[in-house]
Design a protein around this motif. Structure first.
Motif: not given
Length: 184
Positions: A80, A100-101, A118-119
């Motif tokens: 990240i 991004s996470g 990450t989602e």
């Protein structure tokens, strides 16, 4: 410009404040502030463990020992690159979140995890720890996730879907009850 963020030294009197390109410290409850050197700018958040100050921002992470004797070191952290928030636990684990996470720096073995989430992350995190196996971590973004071991995260309904809220709601860990994390 990023908002100002404040962190307290866990076993001391110092406070740390970051906003944009500046990292400040005080040991007299804010009556006087001194600027600390950093290697990067565009800071978003600051956290303190019993040994270090961690600064998160658009350009990555920095770690600066609290003893003041060592120079700031840029952390070669996870995959990240942009960090919007950072939280430290009482056992010196650090959780850093960005678009991004979410990743964890293990305070015991000094290693970074691969991204834990990450989602749906935009980067807000808070955490507490009663022991190395009992961690309470809440991470929010487009969705909210909770972990009781600091490693495995499950989606949670922290707020009703229809409730108005900030895109990155502030989180606060309760130092008096490690099971509580509050969301504004």
């Amino acid at each position: 410009m990023p908002p100002a963020r404040l962190a307290a030294e866990p076993q001391g009197d110092r406070l740390f404040l970051t906003s944009g390109d500046t990292l400040l410290t005080t040991n007299n409850k804010g009556l006087g502030w001194a600027k600390l050197s950093t290697l990067r700018n565009r800071h978003h958040a600051v956290a303190a463990t019993s040994t270090s100050i961690w600064v998160a921002g658009d350009l990555g992470l920095e770690r600066q020992p609290l003893d003041g004797g060592a120079v700031s070191v840029t952390v070669a952290g996870p995959a990240i690159q942009q960090f919007l928030d950072i939280a430290a636990t009482s056992i010196n684990d650090v959780y850093a979140a960005g678009p991004s996470g979410l990743a964890r720096h293990d305070g015991t073995n000094q290693l970074w995890s691969n991204p834990l989430l990450t989602e749906g992350m935009t980067g807000v995190v808070a955490g507490t720890a009663a022991s190395p196996t009992q961690r309470n971590v809440l991470a929010t973004g487009a969705r909210s996730y909770r972990s009781t071991n600091g490693i495995d995260f499950s989606p949670v309904a922290a707020l009703l879907e229809t409730e108005n809220r900030a895109p990155q709601p502030p989180l606060l860990a309760d130092p008096g009850n490690l099971a509580n994390i509050f969301m504004a």
